[in-house]
Scaffold this motif. Structure first.
Motif, PDB file in Angstrom:
ATOM      1  N   LEU A   1       0.834  -1.212   0.000  1.00 22.52           N
ATOM      2  CA  LEU A   1       0.000   0.000   0.000  1.00 22.52           C
ATOM      3  C   LEU A   1       0.859   1.250   0.000  1.00 22.52           C
ATOM      4  O   LEU A   1       1.946   1.247   0.573  1.00 22.52           O
ATOM      5  N   PRO A   2       0.356   2.326  -0.595  1.00 23.27           N
ATOM      6  CA  PRO A   2       1.085   3.588  -0.468  1.00 23.27           C
ATOM      7  C   PRO A   2       1.161   3.998   0.995  1.00 23.27           C
ATOM      8  O   PRO A   2       0.258   3.711   1.777  1.00 23.27           O
ATOM      9  N   VAL A   3       2.237   4.631   1.363  1.00 24.92           N
ATOM     10  CA  VAL A   3       2.463   5.019   2.758  1.00 24.92           C
ATOM     11  C   VAL A   3       1.670   6.293   3.067  1.00 24.92           C
ATOM     12  O   VAL A   3       1.575   7.190   2.243  1.00 24.92           O
ATOM     13  N   ILE A   4       1.084   6.308   4.244  1.00 22.56           N
ATOM     14  CA  ILE A   4       0.322   7.492   4.678  1.00 22.56           C
ATOM     15  C   ILE A   4       1.284   8.489   5.331  1.00 22.56           C
ATOM     16  O   ILE A   4       2.052   8.130   6.219  1.00 22.56           O
ATOM     17  N   LEU A   5       1.236   9.722   4.883  1.00 24.15           N
ATOM     18  CA  LEU A   5       2.136  10.738   5.427  1.00 24.15           C
ATOM     19  C   LEU A   5       1.403  11.628   6.434  1.00 24.15           C
ATOM     20  O   LEU A   5       0.190  11.785   6.372  1.00 24.15           O
ATOM     21  N   ASN A   6       2.148  12.207   7.329  1.00 22.44           N
ATOM     22  CA  ASN A   6       1.543  13.191   8.240  1.00 22.44           C
ATOM     23  C   ASN A   6       1.633  14.586   7.621  1.00 22.44           C
ATOM     24  O   ASN A   6       2.073  14.750   6.487  1.00 22.44           O
ATOM     25  N   ASP A   7       1.210  15.590   8.368  1.00 20.45           N
ATOM     26  CA  ASP A   7       1.148  16.952   7.816  1.00 20.45           C
ATOM     27  C   ASP A   7       2.512  17.485   7.403  1.00 20.45           C
ATOM     28  O   ASP A   7       2.615  18.384   6.574  1.00 20.45           O
ATOM     29  N   ASN A   8       3.578  16.945   8.004  1.00 19.52           N
ATOM     30  CA  ASN A   8       4.927  17.414   7.644  1.00 19.52           C
ATOM     31  C   ASN A   8       5.504  16.646   6.471  1.00 19.52           C
ATOM     32  O   ASN A   8       6.657  16.838   6.102  1.00 19.52           O
ATOM     33  N   GLY A   9       4.726  15.699   5.924  1.00 20.56           N
ATOM     34  CA  GLY A   9       5.222  14.931   4.787  1.00 20.56           C
ATOM     35  C   GLY A   9       6.077  13.750   5.195  1.00 20.56           C
ATOM     36  O   GLY A   9       6.665  13.083   4.342  1.00 20.56           O
ATOM     37  N   SER A  10       6.177  13.442   6.508  1.00 28.92           N
ATOM     38  CA  SER A  10       6.922  12.234   6.873  1.00 28.92           C
ATOM     39  C   SER A  10       5.936  11.116   7.208  1.00 28.92           C
ATOM     40  O   SER A  10       4.744  11.365   7.430  1.00 28.92           O
ATOM     41  N   LYS A  11       6.461   9.890   7.199  1.00 32.12           N
ATOM     42  CA  LYS A  11       5.603   8.729   7.372  1.00 32.12           C
ATOM     43  C   LYS A  11       4.913   8.772   8.741  1.00 32.12           C
ATOM     44  O   LYS A  11       5.540   9.078   9.743  1.00 32.12           O
ATOM     45  N   LEU A  12       3.625   8.439   8.735  1.00 33.76           N
ATOM     46  CA  LEU A  12       2.871   8.377   9.975  1.00 33.76           C
ATOM     47  C   LEU A  12       3.312   7.123  10.719  1.00 33.76           C
ATOM     48  O   LEU A  12       3.131   6.022  10.223  1.00 33.76           O
ATOM     49  N   SER A  13       3.908   7.264  11.869  1.00 33.46           N
ATOM     50  CA  SER A  13       4.375   6.074  12.574  1.00 33.46           C
ATOM     51  C   SER A  13       4.409   6.348  14.064  1.00 33.46           C
ATOM     52  O   SER A  13       4.286   7.489  14.511  1.00 33.46           O
ATOM     53  N   LYS A  14       4.572   5.259  14.803  1.00 33.45           N
ATOM     54  CA  LYS A  14       4.670   5.395  16.248  1.00 33.45           C
ATOM     55  C   LYS A  14       5.907   6.216  16.606  1.00 33.45           C
ATOM     56  O   LYS A  14       5.901   6.961  17.567  1.00 33.45           O
ATOM     57  N   GLN A  15       6.967   6.070  15.798  1.00 32.84           N
ATOM     58  CA  GLN A  15       8.218   6.774  16.093  1.00 32.84           C
ATOM     59  C   GLN A  15       8.011   8.287  16.031  1.00 32.84           C
ATOM     60  O   GLN A  15       8.616   9.011  16.778  1.00 32.84           O
ATOM     61  N   ASN A  16       7.193   8.750  15.080  1.00 37.36           N
ATOM     62  CA  ASN A  16       6.981  10.204  15.102  1.00 37.36           C
ATOM     63  C   ASN A  16       5.624  10.583  15.718  1.00 37.36           C
ATOM     64  O   ASN A  16       5.004  11.569  15.351  1.00 37.36           O
ATOM     65  N   HIS A  17       5.221   9.749  16.685  1.00 38.29           N
ATOM     66  CA  HIS A  17       4.124  10.093  17.593  1.00 38.29           C
ATOM     67  C   HIS A  17       2.784  10.333  16.912  1.00 38.29           C
ATOM     68  O   HIS A  17       2.098  11.309  17.201  1.00 38.29           O
ATOM     69  N   ALA A  18       2.431   9.451  15.979  1.00 40.58           N
ATOM     70  CA  ALA A  18       1.086   9.526  15.407  1.00 40.58           C
ATOM     71  C   ALA A  18       0.085   9.281  16.540  1.00 40.58           C
ATOM     72  O   ALA A  18       0.358   8.531  17.470  1.00 40.58           O
ATOM     73  N   ASP A  19      -1.082   9.933  16.443  1.00 41.38           N
ATOM     74  CA  ASP A  19      -2.087   9.791  17.498  1.00 41.38           C
ATOM     75  C   ASP A  19      -2.634   8.369  17.563  1.00 41.38           C
ATOM     76  O   ASP A  19      -2.846   7.744  16.527  1.00 41.38           O
ATOM     77  N   ALA A  20      -2.910   7.902  18.767  1.00 45.39           N
ATOM     78  CA  ALA A  20      -3.589   6.614  18.943  1.00 45.39           C
ATOM     79  C   ALA A  20      -5.024   6.743  18.417  1.00 45.39           C
ATOM     80  O   ALA A  20      -5.620   7.816  18.488  1.00 45.39           O
ATOM     81  N   LEU A  21      -5.556   5.653  17.878  1.00 45.54           N
ATOM     82  CA  LEU A  21      -6.935   5.684  17.380  1.00 45.54           C
ATOM     83  C   LEU A  21      -7.899   5.840  18.552  1.00 45.54           C
ATOM     84  O   LEU A  21      -7.785   5.120  19.544  1.00 45.54           O
ATOM     85  N   PRO A  22      -8.877   6.743  18.433  1.00 44.67           N
ATOM     86  CA  PRO A  22      -9.908   6.801  19.473  1.00 44.67           C
ATOM     87  C   PRO A  22     -10.792   5.559  19.363  1.00 44.67           C
ATOM     88  O   PRO A  22     -11.086   5.102  18.261  1.00 44.67           O
TER      89      PRO A  22
END
Ligand code: ZN
Length: 294
Positions: free
Chosen positions: A220-241
């Motif tokens: 799958l294509p990788v999902i990026l965050n607002d800064n254009g880096s990969k959404l991951s636990k390492q860069n503190h993506a939010d936990a799912l509510p």
């Protein structure tokens, strides 16, 4: 209930290093929908073989989130932390076939080679006195596969070098565990993020050595965050509510370029997922990396 079609077995295999975030929801949802649309089984495997990276309780948090988002799996969850015997047996077999060697190289010594091991220890004959990892002798050969989203892929193995299968700290390597467990669970189809595309040729080569059948792949294509880096636990993506799954399920479907039914917020999670199974079309997922989150 009809018995599932065993000609398709998919899986979601998270590392319990933190709670699920939106990027992992997209990967879980895609593999779930692909399995269910094929009438197949969908298994969950907890990749908990790297205690230093794990967070206590994260495995249970992940399973609760999957349940809250309606992603109900088949059968018991496999925990890699219970699988050491199988990994050890595979290492013994490879060792007997003289396919492994000890490597004492420090991270510092390898830094200039950017992940491609130059083979320094390949011809050492004594067993080292200091801590060592076990590497797999990898030939000069190109691994090819046809990815259902990314298209034809070709990776020259000599650009990757000899993979570590047992780490210097005594932990089993991810590449080894994945291959052994996919075979044990009878996985026929792997749907996962493109960040793992580089791992696929290593895993394919190991599968060939161990005489395991090759699964079909969809990266799958990788999902990026607002800064254009990969959404991951390492860069503190939010936990799912956990209390309101519909909005993020809708966003995940949109990230996968799947249709969303009208009046979607009147539906239950289960009804939305059944509708999405019926309308699943993997061919509309873009191959390009980096879908922006919004
Ligand atoms: Zn070495």
């Amino acid at each position: 209930m009809n018995s599932p079609d065993t000609s398709y077995t998919g899986r979601f295999a998270p590392t319990p290093s933190g709670p699920l975030h939106f990027g992992s929801l997209v990967a879980a949802l895609a593999s779930y929908l692909d399995a269910r649309a094929a009438g197949g089984q969908w298994l969950v495997r907890m990749e908990d073989i790297d205690p230093p990276r794990e967070q206590p309780g994260a495995a249970d948090t992940i399973l609760r989130a999957l349940d809250a988002y309606g992603l109900h799996w088949d059968g018991p969850v496999m925990y890699q932390s219970n699988r050491s015997e199988a990994y050890r047996a595979a290492l013994d077999e490879l060792k007997q076939r003289e396919l492994l060697y000890s490597c004492t190289c420090s991270r510092k010594k390898l830094t200039p080679y950017q992940g491609r091991y130059p083979g320094f220890c390949r011809h050492l004959s004594e067993i080292p006195q200091e801590p060592y990892s076990l590497r797999l002798k990898t030939p000069t050969r190109t691994v090819t596969f046809d990815d259902r989203i990314q298209g034809k892929q070709a990776f020259p193995l000599d650009e990757i070098g000899d993979s570590i299968l047992l780490r210097k700290d005594g932990l089993f390597a991810y590449q080894l565990a994945v291959v052994i467990d996919d075979a044990e669970q009878g996985i026929t189809d792997i749907v996962r993020g493109s960040d793992l595309l580089d791992s696929t040729p290593r895993q394919q080569y190991l599968r060939q050595l161990l005489d395991f059948s090759e699964p079909a792949y969809a990266h799958l294509p990788v999902i990026l965050n607002d800064n254009g880096s990969k959404l991951s636990k390492q860069n503190h993506a939010d936990a799912l509510p956990l209390d309101n799954p519909l909005p993020l399920l809708v966003r995940a479907l949109q990230a996968l370029s799947q249709p969303v039914p009208e009046s979607v917020y009147d539906l239950t999670v289960e009804t939305l997922l059944q509708w999405s199974v019926d309308h699943w079309n993997i061919e509309s997922i873009p191959s390009r990396m980096g879908i922006p989150l919004k």
